[in-house]
Design an enzyme around this catalytic site. Structure first.
Site, PDB file in Angstrom:
ATOM      1  N   GLU A   1       0.816  -1.222   0.000  1.00  0.00           N
ATOM      2  CA  GLU A   1       0.000   0.000   0.000  1.00  0.00           C
ATOM      3  C   GLU A   1       0.849   1.272   0.000  1.00  0.00           C
ATOM      4  O   GLU A   1       0.344   2.358   0.260  1.00  0.00           O
ATOM      5  CB  GLU A   1      -0.969   0.007   1.182  1.00  0.00           C
TER       6      GLU A   1
ATOM      7  N   ASP B   1      -0.873  -2.602  -8.744  1.00  0.00           N
ATOM      8  CA  ASP B   1      -1.402  -3.913  -8.379  1.00  0.00           C
ATOM      9  C   ASP B   1      -1.819  -4.715  -9.609  1.00  0.00           C
ATOM     10  O   ASP B   1      -2.385  -4.173 -10.564  1.00  0.00           O
ATOM     11  CB  ASP B   1      -2.616  -3.760  -7.461  1.00  0.00           C
TER      12      ASP B   1
END
Length: 658
Positions: free
Chosen positions: A91, A182
């Site tokens: 993240e 991602d």
């Protein structure tokens, strides 16, 4: 994606796979990993390390940071024959102390969003190459990943992306652009499988990259470190990607921030936009008390595991691995993904916390059966009751309720619910139709507004505190289940959220605690002083006994309805394995809602988990029960998530004056 890379050997990339995914692949698809190894051998792919179980790195102790990275490094070296040089930061949550531990773990680079760099005033032309930072003399290279490219790939048409590269090459010849993001956006996010694969976006993109190889050269990060000196030196502030900063804010502040950022973007003042910052990732520990509870439980276990001498090295390794699994980031935040609201994911955190503790007990580590300790680090002590089968965590400061009830076999927290609370995105629900986006091009999950079902606005009910076991509630008349489900303010007592006193002379050798509180029953313009004293005991089996004594301290007779609310999570929610039976009657879904009179008890069970709860009320009661449903955001759209079921047994009480 791997098949596409195999079809296009001219495309080079750095790939990171999380430890949980690697573990699954090794067991279920080992040939997939063999294919990755072949691409590593032919110098097409660089394998990227990371903390093995994908924690928010700065949120875990230093020993766990280094240990998890080294675990991944060792795996990549053994499986692919390549010593990793860099890591993916889960993240992209960055804090300035991290370089010391990343370097200590044996790595030389990481990648962060260009957002991090813009916060220190850097312009577009500076966000090229790689920069060197350091902490206490430990140097680390950081690649700034382009937000423009993250939003362009795969959302723009291929020709437009290639055109962007060519123009960048004309403007900054020989310089480096980095894109890191991602893998879910290439087929897992809504409609991206059609766009990326059925309509061929990825193959077309890769073909164009190969066709323009004379103008667009693809390089791996480790190669850059060997060939190109750092673009400069940088010290980045605490940050994450921009959306995470917004999500970490309280609901009202998040909505205000989103509106302000939108206004600045609409005005085209992108330089000013780069200085707008949201919150701080660690504020999730404040915004969601349930997150803080898991986080502090993991911290305490880490201290115990690292701070003692182990009799058995294998047990030490097993306890450490269970702890590291419990540090996986997915349940420790919430934004456009389900995060903390997903009770099946949270249950995995507790499963591993309980396993780690169980391994420690088997190695001779024993805690007292009664322990007073500030578990959640709020400045007030909680009570831990523990025996050979289970543990109960009682918080006197939150209404004297039990916030956690752990079964050791199977390892499961039966009181793992998230309270219903306002979220900034709830304001959008009235404008959402439960229909698919009809655009030719799919939208990024940050752009799209979707709903998995209609009428979700009707489920927006908010709780006035944490949910747990044994919350004491007083009513002037019997409530109906709709009032409880909608959290109407019908309580006439001040016991449910107040601070309770722990009675003196608690016995450390007995898993029991007695709590007491002097409060008020307020109804029809009068107030009557009421005292409640309750004792919570863990019995020899995985059982809890509650005894309640209520006294009228006033001079006048008083009558009311008393309830002790129980909230249980058995992973129900449209789940045929989870069911409920009242008074030994027919089975009903665990997430059922209703009322019943003359109830002696009930049984709840999850057949898949092999977990069963039997409740005996001692005296017949009127039982109200309802499914606790949150409305949360996910990558697939707004959704209703079953957190657990609330059981509210009610008794008529009549007390003479003193």
């Amino acid at each position: 994606m791997v098949s596409a890379l195999e079809r296009h050997p001219g495309v080079r990339a750095a790939l990171h796979y999380s430890g949980p995914l690697i573990d699954w692949l090794e067991q279920n698809q080992p040939t997939f990993l063999d294919r990755l190894a072949a691409m590593v051998d032919r110098d097409q792919v660089e394998m990227v390390s990371g903390a093995y179980y994908e924690p928010i790195l700065p949120s875990i102790p230093a020993a766990d940071q280094v240990g998890q990275i080294r675990k991944m490094n060792e795996y990549l070296l053994n499986r692919f024959g390549q010593q990793p040089a860099g890591m993916w930061l889960a993240e992209r949550v960055w804090e300035p102390h991290l370089p010391r531990f990343i370097v200590e773990a044996g790595l030389a680079w990481t990648a962060l969003d260009d957002t991090h760099f813009r916060y220190v005033g850097m312009a577009d032309e500076e966000l090229l190459g790689h920069y060197l930072t350091e902490e206490q003399g430990c140097p680390l290279s950081i690649f700034p990943t382009s937000k423009t490219l993250r939003y362009a790939i795969p959302w723009w048409e291929v020709d437009r992306v290639i055109g962007f590269f060519l123009k960048a090459g004309e403007r900054w010849p020989g310089r480096l652009l980095t894109m890191g993001d991602d893998g879910e956006k290439f087929g897992v996010w809504p409609e991206t499988d059609i766009w990326c694969w059925d309509k061929g976006w990825v193959d077309k993109f890769f073909s164009e990259l190969e066709r323009h190889s004379g103008q667009i050269q693809m390089v791996k990060p480790a190669e850059v470190l060997q060939s190109d000196p750092p673009t400069g030196r940088v010290y980045l502030p605490t940050a994450s990607y921009a959306e995470m900063g917004e999500w970490s804010l309280p609901a009202e502040s998040a909505a205000a921030f989103h509106q302000l950022a939108h206004q600045v973007e609409e005005a085209g003042d992108f330089k000013l936009l780069s200085f707008l910052r949201g919150g701080f990732w660690r504020n999730f520990l404040v915004k969601y008390d349930e997150i803080n509870q898991m986080h502090k439980r993991a911290q305490y276990l880490s201290q115990q595991i690292h701070g003692r001498t182990w009799q058995d090295a294998n047990r030490h390794a097993a306890a450490l691995d269970a702890l590291w699994k419990a540090q996986c980031n997915c349940s420790y935040w919430h934004g456009v993904f389900g995060g903390v609201y997903l009770n099946d994911v949270r249950s995995s955190v507790y499963l591993n916390l309980i396993r780690a503790e169980d391994v420690m007990r088997s190695d001779g580590w024993l805690q007292p059966t009664f322990e007073a300790r500030d578990i959640d680090l709020d400045g007030r002590k909680e009570i831990v009751l523990r025996n050979a089968r289970s543990a109960l965590y009682v918080d006197p400061a939150r209404g004297g309720i039990a916030l956690e009830w752990d079964s050791f076999t199977p390892p499961f927290n039966l009181v793992d619910l998230v309270a219903r609370r306002p979220e900034a995105y709830h304001r959008q629900l009235s404008a959402v139709a439960a229909s698919a986006d009809e655009e030719e091009r799919p939208k990024s999950i940050h752009e799209a507004v979707r709903s998995k079902e209609g009428g979700l606005a009707e489920w927006l009910n908010y709780d006035d505190g944490r949910r747990g076991l044994f919350r004491d509630r007083l009513f002037d008349r019997h409530p109906i289940v709709d009032q409880l489900e909608c959290s109407e303010p019908i309580d006439c007592g001040d016991f449910g959220k107040s601070v309770w006193e722990v009675a003196d002379n608690q016995n450390p050798s007995q898993p029991a605690v007695t709590l007491q509180r002097d409060g008020l029953f307020s109804s029809t313009g009068r107030q009557v002083p009421i005292s409640i004293r309750k004792t919570i005991r863990l019995l020899d089996e995985c059982s809890v006994e509650l005894t309640v004594e209520i006294a009228n301290r006033g001079r006048q007779m008083v009558s009311f309805v008393y309830a002790s609310e129980l909230n249980l999570n058995l992973l129900g929610g449209r789940n045929p394995s989870a069911w409920l039976a009242i008074n030994g009657g027919k089975r009903m879904s665990f997430d059922a809602t209703g009322e019943a009179d003359g109830v002696a008890g009930f049984m709840a069970r999850n057949d898949y988990l092999g977990l069963q709860v039997e409740v005996d009320f001692g005296e017949l009661c009127r039982l109200l029960y309802y499914s606790v449903e949150t409305v949360s955001s996910s990558e697939g759209g707004f959704e209703r998530v079953h957190q657990g079921t609330a059981f509210v047994p009610c008794w008529n009480v009549k007390l003479d004056g003193s």
